[in-house]
Design a protein around this motif. Structure first.
Motif, PDB file in Angstrom:
ATOM      1  N   GLU A 238       0.788  -1.171   0.097  1.00  6.15           N
ATOM      2  CA  GLU A 238       0.208  -0.380  -0.066  1.00  6.15           C
ATOM      3  C   GLU A 238       0.965   1.118   0.380  1.00  6.15           C
ATOM      4  N   PRO A 239       1.145   1.670  -1.619  1.00  7.15           N
ATOM      5  CA  PRO A 239       2.445   2.917  -0.945  1.00  7.15           C
ATOM      6  C   PRO A 239       1.879   4.292  -0.395  1.00  7.15           C
ATOM      7  N   GLU A 240       2.863   4.436   0.281  1.00 12.12           N
ATOM      8  CA  GLU A 240       2.520   5.928   1.093  1.00 12.12           C
ATOM      9  C   GLU A 240       3.949   6.915  -0.360  1.00 12.12           C
ATOM     10  N   THR A 241       3.243   8.381  -0.537  1.00 11.64           N
ATOM     11  CA  THR A 241       3.818   9.027  -0.878  1.00 11.64           C
ATOM     12  C   THR A 241       5.726   9.116  -0.228  1.00 11.64           C
ATOM     13  N   ALA A 242       5.280   9.675   0.935  1.00 17.83           N
ATOM     14  CA  ALA A 242       6.828   9.937   1.003  1.00 17.83           C
ATOM     15  C   ALA A 242       7.342   8.257   1.648  1.00 17.83           C
TER      16      ALA A 242
ATOM     17  N   LEU B 280       9.244   7.375  -1.956  1.00 18.75           N
ATOM     18  CA  LEU B 280      10.144   8.185  -2.277  1.00 18.75           C
ATOM     19  C   LEU B 280      11.374   8.241  -1.519  1.00 18.75           C
ATOM     20  N   LYS B 281      11.473   7.580   0.048  1.00 18.34           N
ATOM     21  CA  LYS B 281      12.200   7.443   1.226  1.00 18.34           C
ATOM     22  C   LYS B 281      13.108   6.145   0.244  1.00 18.34           C
ATOM     23  N   GLN B 282      12.219   4.761   0.030  1.00 16.68           N
ATOM     24  CA  GLN B 282      12.789   4.015   0.358  1.00 16.68           C
ATOM     25  C   GLN B 282      13.496   3.898  -1.480  1.00 16.68           C
ATOM     26  N   ALA B 283      13.102   4.683  -2.608  1.00 16.44           N
ATOM     27  CA  ALA B 283      13.711   5.455  -3.750  1.00 16.44           C
ATOM     28  C   ALA B 283      15.107   6.211  -2.983  1.00 16.44           C
TER      29      ALA B 283
ATOM     30  N   MET C  97      15.625  12.210  -1.325  1.00 18.29           N
ATOM     31  CA  MET C  97      15.104  11.979   0.475  1.00 18.29           C
ATOM     32  C   MET C  97      14.424  13.589   0.541  1.00 18.29           C
ATOM     33  N   GLN C  98      15.250  14.753  -0.072  1.00 15.70           N
ATOM     34  CA  GLN C  98      14.323  15.751   0.348  1.00 15.70           C
ATOM     35  C   GLN C  98      12.408  15.714  -0.185  1.00 15.70           C
ATOM     36  N   MET C  99      12.650  14.862  -1.191  1.00 19.97           N
ATOM     37  CA  MET C  99      11.242  15.070  -1.714  1.00 19.97           C
ATOM     38  C   MET C  99      10.475  14.520  -0.734  1.00 19.97           C
ATOM     39  N   ALA C 100      11.025  13.379  -0.334  1.00 17.24           N
ATOM     40  CA  ALA C 100       9.971  12.680   0.690  1.00 17.24           C
ATOM     41  C   ALA C 100      10.138  13.316   2.060  1.00 17.24           C
ATOM     42  N   LYS C 101      11.217  14.415   2.625  1.00 24.89           N
ATOM     43  CA  LYS C 101      10.594  14.823   3.974  1.00 24.89           C
ATOM     44  C   LYS C 101       9.672  16.021   3.264  1.00 24.89           C
ATOM     45  N   THR C 102       9.941  16.334   2.293  1.00 21.99           N
ATOM     46  CA  THR C 102       8.878  17.851   2.043  1.00 21.99           C
ATOM     47  C   THR C 102       7.210  16.627   1.549  1.00 21.99           C
ATOM     48  N   ALA C 103       7.389  15.533   0.934  1.00 22.83           N
ATOM     49  CA  ALA C 103       5.603  15.058   1.275  1.00 22.83           C
ATOM     50  C   ALA C 103       5.361  14.838   2.199  1.00 22.83           C
ATOM     51  N   LYS C 104       5.879  14.855   3.372  1.00 24.42           N
ATOM     52  CA  LYS C 104       4.888  14.823   5.122  1.00 24.42           C
ATOM     53  C   LYS C 104       4.447  16.764   4.747  1.00 24.42           C
TER      54      LYS C 104
ATOM     55  N   ASP D  33       1.902  18.207  -3.334  1.00 21.24           N
ATOM     56  CA  ASP D  33       2.225  18.800  -4.781  1.00 21.24           C
ATOM     57  C   ASP D  33       2.997  18.595  -5.750  1.00 21.24           C
ATOM     58  N   ILE D  34       3.067  18.116  -6.825  1.00 22.55           N
ATOM     59  CA  ILE D  34       4.452  18.134  -7.433  1.00 22.55           C
ATOM     60  C   ILE D  34       4.930  18.919  -7.321  1.00 22.55           C
ATOM     61  N   HIS D  35       4.886  20.932  -8.143  1.00 23.50           N
ATOM     62  CA  HIS D  35       6.165  21.678  -8.464  1.00 23.50           C
ATOM     63  C   HIS D  35       6.318  21.251  -6.812  1.00 23.50           C
ATOM     64  N   GLU D  36       5.829  21.623  -5.495  1.00 26.00           N
ATOM     65  CA  GLU D  36       6.865  21.791  -4.852  1.00 26.00           C
ATOM     66  C   GLU D  36       7.634  20.422  -4.269  1.00 26.00           C
ATOM     67  N   LEU D  37       7.281  19.078  -4.321  1.00 26.22           N
ATOM     68  CA  LEU D  37       7.801  18.224  -4.970  1.00 26.22           C
ATOM     69  C   LEU D  37       9.013  18.068  -5.142  1.00 26.22           C
ATOM     70  N   ILE D  38       9.130  18.769  -6.332  1.00 28.45           N
ATOM     71  CA  ILE D  38      10.467  18.678  -7.408  1.00 28.45           C
ATOM     72  C   ILE D  38      11.610  19.813  -7.389  1.00 28.45           C
ATOM     73  N   GLU D  39      10.741  20.865  -6.792  1.00 27.21           N
ATOM     74  CA  GLU D  39      11.510  22.272  -5.931  1.00 27.21           C
ATOM     75  C   GLU D  39      12.490  21.509  -5.210  1.00 27.21           C
ATOM     76  N   ALA D  40      12.151  20.637  -4.150  1.00 28.02           N
ATOM     77  CA  ALA D  40      12.744  20.098  -3.094  1.00 28.02           C
ATOM     78  C   ALA D  40      14.256  19.452  -3.482  1.00 28.02           C
ATOM     79  N   GLY D  41      13.457  18.552  -4.103  1.00 29.00           N
ATOM     80  CA  GLY D  41      14.035  17.929  -4.585  1.00 29.00           C
ATOM     81  C   GLY D  41      15.658  18.695  -5.612  1.00 29.00           C
ATOM     82  N   LEU D  42      15.365  19.365  -6.177  1.00 32.40           N
ATOM     83  CA  LEU D  42      16.286  20.240  -7.310  1.00 32.40           C
ATOM     84  C   LEU D  42      17.193  21.369  -6.213  1.00 32.40           C
ATOM     85  N   GLU D  43      16.345  21.110  -4.858  1.00 31.48           N
ATOM     86  CA  GLU D  43      17.136  22.240  -3.687  1.00 31.48           C
ATOM     87  C   GLU D  43      18.177  20.817  -3.668  1.00 31.48           C
TER      88      GLU D  43
END
Ligand code: ADP
Ligand code: MG
Ligand code: MG
Length: 192
Positions: A57-61, A64-67, A88-95, A99-109
């Motif tokens: 039962e996949p949960e977003t965070a 992303l953390k397993q990846a 890892m930043q995307m997983a933290k932000t997913a908590k 929002d896709i934009h916010e997640l990918i932006e966190a990944g870039l950071e």
């Protein structure tokens, strides 16, 4: 919105694209680096797939953390910790948000924080940054991705192994920018 199911589908699609283009990615890296980007990413995304297939039962965070953990431990090379930091930043932000934009932006950071590269240095940042801008305008398309990836060609590498060849890197695509292109093509296909 990046649900857990969509996150899993996204990353499994990414794995398939990496396996399909493994030889091409290594050829690109052969020209300006050490020729292992395809095998590095194939090994890493295979480990991502193994981790994700265990999640019923996949949960977003969690997805992303397993990846992130698979990429950090299995890729080897510069790209492993960089992709790993992104996820890892995307997983933290997913908590806080899916929002896709916010997640990918966190990944870039995460990538910038780890690798200290900026736009124009001929790295995966040159794919991620324009993608974040396109997502902000709700305008991410395959054409926008291709344009960002192709724009790494005329650049001179300032970070990573490709920076060792200096001027000789001009005219070649950056392998990490190309693999990141597959990540976002998979996003367009599975999520947007
Ligand atoms: P290695 O260079 O250790 O063999 P890979 O071949 O797997 O690792 O990955 C190379 C890619 O990593 C490059 O094409 C580039 O996109 C990316 N890269 C290298 N250094 C950096 C950095 N400091 N910041 C962002 N991306 C980087
Ligand atoms: Mg390499
Ligand atoms: Mg290497």
């Amino acid at each position: 919105e990046l649900t857990g199911d969509k996150a899993k589908a996204w990353l499994l699609n990414f794995e398939a694209k990496i396996q399909e283009h493994k030889a091409y990615l290594s050829d690109l890296d052969q020209a300006i680096g050490d020729g292992d980007h395809g095998s590095n990413m194939a090994r890493g995304t295979e480990a991502v797939k193994v981790n994700l297939e265990k999640i019923a039962e996949p949960e977003t965070a969690e997805v992303l953390k397993q990846a992130a953990m698979a990429l950090i431990s299995k890729v080897g090379g510069a790209s492993g910790p960089l992709y790993g930091s992104a996820f890892m930043q995307m997983a933290k932000t997913a908590k806080e948000t899916t929002d896709i934009h916010e997640l990918i932006e966190a990944g870039l950071e995460g990538i910038k924080h780890r690798g200290k590269a900026d736009v124009g240095d001929k790295t995966m940042v040159d794919t991620w940054a324009p993608v974040v801008e396109a997502l902000a305008k709700d305008a991410l398309t395959n054409e926008a991705i291709t344009q960002a990836v192709d724009a790494t060609k005329p650049l001179k590498a300032k970070k990573g192994r490709a920076s060792y060849v200096g001027e000789r890197s001009i005219g070649a695509l950056d392998p990490g920018a190309v693999s990141s292109g597959y990540l976002f093509t998979a996003l367009v296909e599975e999520v947007l």
